[in-house]
Design a protein around this motif. Structure first.
Motif, mmCIF file in Angstrom:
data_model
loop_
_atom_site.group_PDB
_atom_site.id
_atom_site.type_symbol
_atom_site.label_atom_id
_atom_site.label_comp_id
_atom_site.label_asym_id
_atom_site.label_seq_id
_atom_site.Cartn_x
_atom_site.Cartn_y
_atom_site.Cartn_z
ATOM 1 N N GLY A 31 0.812 -1.222 0.000
ATOM 2 C CA GLY A 31 0.000 0.000 0.000
ATOM 3 C C GLY A 31 0.840 1.264 0.000
ATOM 4 O O GLY A 31 0.578 2.205 -0.762
ATOM 5 N N ASP A 32 1.857 1.297 0.852
ATOM 6 C CA ASP A 32 2.706 2.492 0.934
ATOM 7 C C ASP A 32 3.499 2.693 -0.357
ATOM 8 O O ASP A 32 3.575 3.811 -0.884
ATOM 9 N N ARG A 56 -5.343 6.588 -12.212
ATOM 10 C CA ARG A 56 -6.337 5.842 -11.434
ATOM 11 C C ARG A 56 -6.791 4.598 -12.195
ATOM 12 O O ARG A 56 -6.903 3.497 -11.619
ATOM 13 N N HIS A 66 -4.408 12.337 -13.560
ATOM 14 C CA HIS A 66 -4.979 11.607 -12.421
ATOM 15 C C HIS A 66 -5.918 10.508 -12.903
ATOM 16 O O HIS A 66 -5.901 9.383 -12.378
ATOM 17 N N ASN A 125 1.716 8.492 -7.181
ATOM 18 C CA ASN A 125 1.907 9.943 -7.167
ATOM 19 C C ASN A 125 3.018 10.350 -8.133
ATOM 20 O O ASN A 125 2.890 11.337 -8.877
ATOM 21 N N ASN A 174 1.107 3.843 -3.207
ATOM 22 C CA ASN A 174 0.694 5.246 -3.068
ATOM 23 C C ASN A 174 1.795 6.191 -3.544
ATOM 24 O O ASN A 174 1.553 7.116 -4.330
ATOM 25 N N THR A 175 3.016 5.955 -3.089
ATOM 26 C CA THR A 175 4.140 6.802 -3.490
ATOM 27 C C THR A 175 4.394 6.706 -4.991
ATOM 28 O O THR A 175 4.608 7.715 -5.674
#
Length: 309
Positions: free
Chosen positions: A81-82, A122, A118, A89, A85-86
């Motif tokens: 997850g971490d 996504r 974005h 971005n 996310n990074t």
């Protein structure tokens, strides 16, 4: 002891007529030889950032192989997850930069480009489970298709074909979603790493295996079916390039081969043009092929046999 007071090269400073050279370079850059997209300065995507992004995505897809070997059942989801996310971005920013060079996005302001980036990122994130499923089928094809393979880990860490396919699968999805510049850069990074050149627009089915791999070239409009195996130095290329009335090349026309399911193409084969290699065929080494062959064909340098009889 002699102290170097120059620039670290032991060469004394000299006069280079910099004013004249810089002035002429400006004229070339701004007027006579301007090659900027829409003649504007734009922020280019970063190869270094994209390398970091692909490494992050690889770790997300296969955490213990490309992420951290000491992950546990308790920590692995937090790591995924971490990292995801990074990485997403970072990817959004690179997609935004790439969109500045897309003619389809011309006229968009910064806010619109950012929103478009974005949306693409996504959708890309949502497709990662599907991409992983395809990659697992590719790895399994390599393990079952190569008697020298001793483990899945060996294939994922040591096989250049597996790395090239991983990069391609990620790039292909970005290409589909409307980020062709970034997709092309990712495949070019893969080409530099592996010696395998796959255009991100090519369509490649599951359980794809490139054995050895060095020198393989797969063109933009190539279509490859399921369970196809290629060896080193195979080219799926174009035979000719159609031009318009002014002599400019017509882009995007189908000009590369269609390779149907369960085909094996051995080392050094060159297959050119919009021809079809029928399902279950075998193309021998160093064959030069510019005509379609029916299913179950066995093509050597001198002959075509049909093995379905």
């Amino acid at each position: 002891m002699t102290i170097d007071t120059f620039d670290g090269t032991s060469v004394k400073p000299a006069h280079w007529d910099l004013d004249q050279v810089v002035r002429q370079l400006r004229v070339s850059r701004e007027a006579t030889h301007n090659i900027r997209h829409q003649r504007r300065i734009r922020e280019l995507p970063s190869r270094e950032a994209l390398t970091t992004i692909v490494n992050g995505l690889s770790a997300v897809l296969f955490p213990t192989h490309y992420g951290r070997p000491n992950l546990t059942d308790e920590s692995i989801d937090y790591f995924v997850g971490d990292t995801l996310n990074t990485t997403l971005n970072r990817l959004t920013e690179q997609v935004r930069r790439g969109l500045q060079f897309a003619d389809s996005e011309e006229g968009m302001d910064e806010a619109m480009l950012t929103q478009r980036a974005h949306d693409i990122t996504r959708s890309f994130a949502a497709s990662l489970p599907e991409i992983r499923a395809l990659l697992v089928s590719d790895v399994q094809a390599a393990y079952s298709g190569d008697p020298a393979a001793t483990s899945i880990a060996e294939i994922m860490l040591c096989y250049p074909g597996t790395i090239a396919i991983l990069y391609y699968r990620l790039a292909h999805r970005l290409h589909q979603l409307g980020s062709p510049f970034i997709a092309r850069m990712i495949c070019d990074i893969s080409h530099s790493l592996t010696g395998i050149d796959i255009h991100p627009a090519a369509q490649i089915g599951g359980s794809f295996f490139i054995d050895h791999g060095t020198g393989v070239v797969i063109g933009e409009t190539a279509i490859i079916g399921e369970r196809v195996r290629l060896y080193q130095q195979v080219t799926l290329g174009a035979k000719r390039f159609p031009a318009d009335a002014s002599g400019a090349l017509i882009k995007g026309t189908p000009r590369h081969p269609i390779v149907e399911d369960d085909v094996v193409i051995y080392a050094g084969a060159t297959i050119l043009g919009r021809i079809t290699i029928g399902a279950g065929s075998t193309i021998g080494g160093n064959v030069w092929l510019t005509q379609s062959v029916p299913p179950c064909s066995n093509v050597t340098q001198a002959q075509i046999h049909n093995d379905c009889k």
